[in-house]
Enzyme design. Structure first.
Site, PDB file in Angstrom:
ATOM      1  N   ASP A 111       0.842  -1.208   0.000  1.00 53.71           N
ATOM      2  CA  ASP A 111       0.000   0.000   0.000  1.00 53.71           C
ATOM      3  C   ASP A 111       0.875   1.255   0.000  1.00 53.71           C
ATOM      4  OD1 ASP A 111       0.365   1.008   3.029  1.00 53.71           O
ATOM      5  OD2 ASP A 111       0.326  -1.175   3.003  1.00 53.71           O
TER       6      ASP A 111
ATOM      7  N   ASP B  39       0.455   3.665   2.342  1.00 48.81           N
ATOM      8  CA  ASP B  39       0.248   4.202   3.688  1.00 48.81           C
ATOM      9  C   ASP B  39      -0.962   5.140   3.718  1.00 48.81           C
ATOM     10  OD1 ASP B  39       0.946   4.146   6.384  1.00 48.81           O
ATOM     11  OD2 ASP B  39       2.075   5.994   6.221  1.00 48.81           O
TER      12      ASP B  39
END
Ligand code: ADE
Length: 269
Positions: A208, A210
């Site tokens: 991802d 974040d």
């Protein structure tokens, strides 16, 4: 201990089993029980010990993982090298979900974790200037490149306490500091390995971005579901990478500056 292993592997979020034809053993240590039973099996002529750091049912959140017991158990089994795959967030646009980062530095933002074996009376101040094993890291970098997997050769991982993810402000601060990757378990795991004289490499799988990237409204802040989904999609790639690294490790040689350590030197609790 009846079992003797060459290499330890810690599984992270979404990674709870690794090898087939395993023997599962219960291990107890002076620091309590590790996160779960340890699965031992042969691969490429080497004995491998696998331990999911969160436990098989993900019963230990990052701040509750019995890190000292996990590391001590691997040392008791004789592991001289540890491979540590982790699900991790990216703090930079060029480090993308699905990429690997072979981290070379950490920044510790955790609090209150039991992060040393030297609680006295024996005291040791060990350098953590270069926390990761240079030899294992190079093997991992080469393995990733030869497998055609995007593998970033270095990176600083900022380790947050969790279990919450970062705020947008924290995440921006971390990326402005020039840090690359974010995760909740690298500290104290890598440092405890160093204290016990075990070579250690982190294979960070990016799941991802974040809390998002500046100027990119299309990227939503990370969720637990996203981390698990992306890790699941990349599970086979992580295993392929680990198998390739294991094949390339020469368990009889050590060409790095990682200190050696004998458990007899420790004053136990
Ligand atoms: N693990 C995976 N992604 C993460 C993130 N963004 N922050 C902390 N730990 C993570």
């Amino acid at each position: 201990m009846d079992y003797k292993v060459d290499i330890g592997v810690f599984g992270g979020s979404g990674f709870y089993s690794f090898l087939s034809n395993v023997v599962e053993i219960e291990v107890d240590t002076p620091y309590g029980k590790p996160s779960d039973k340890i699965a031992i099996a042969d691969y490429a002529g080497k004995k491998i010990a696998f331990l999911p750091r969160h436990g098989k049912a993900h019963q230990f959140p990052p701040h509750m993982i019995p890190y000292r017991a996990n590391l001590y158990a691997m040392k008791m089994l004789g592991a001289k090298k540890i491979l540590a795959p982790t699900a991790s967030g990216s703090l930079k646009p060029e480090i993308k979900p699905g990429d690997f980062v072979i981290c070379d530095q950490f920044v510790d933002r955790t609090t209150g974790r039991k992060d040393t074996f030297f609680d006295g009376p024996v005291t040791k101040h060990i350098s953590s200037a270069h926390p990761y094993c240079s030899e294992l890291r190079q093997i991992a970098i080469n393995a990733g490149k030869d497998l055609g997997i995007t593998t970033h050769e270095k990176g600083t991982v900022v380790v947050i306490q969790g279990p919450r993810f970062s705020t947008v402000a924290e995440s921006r601060w971390f990326s402005k500091m020039g840090w690359d990757v974010i995760n909740m378990t690298q500290y104290p795991e890598v440092y405890l390995a160093k204290e016990l004289g075990i070579c250690y490499a982190n294979i960070a799988l990016i799941t991802d971005y974040d809390a998002g990237l500046e100027g990119r409204d299309d990227i939503a802040p990370v969720t637990e579901e996203e981390v698990l989904k992306v890790f699941d999609e990349n599970n086979e790639k992580v295993k392929k990478m680990l198998f390739e690294i294991i094949k390339r490790i020469d368990t009889d040689s050590k060409n790095c500056d990682c200190p050696e350590f004998d458990l007899k030197e420790l004053s136990l609790p």
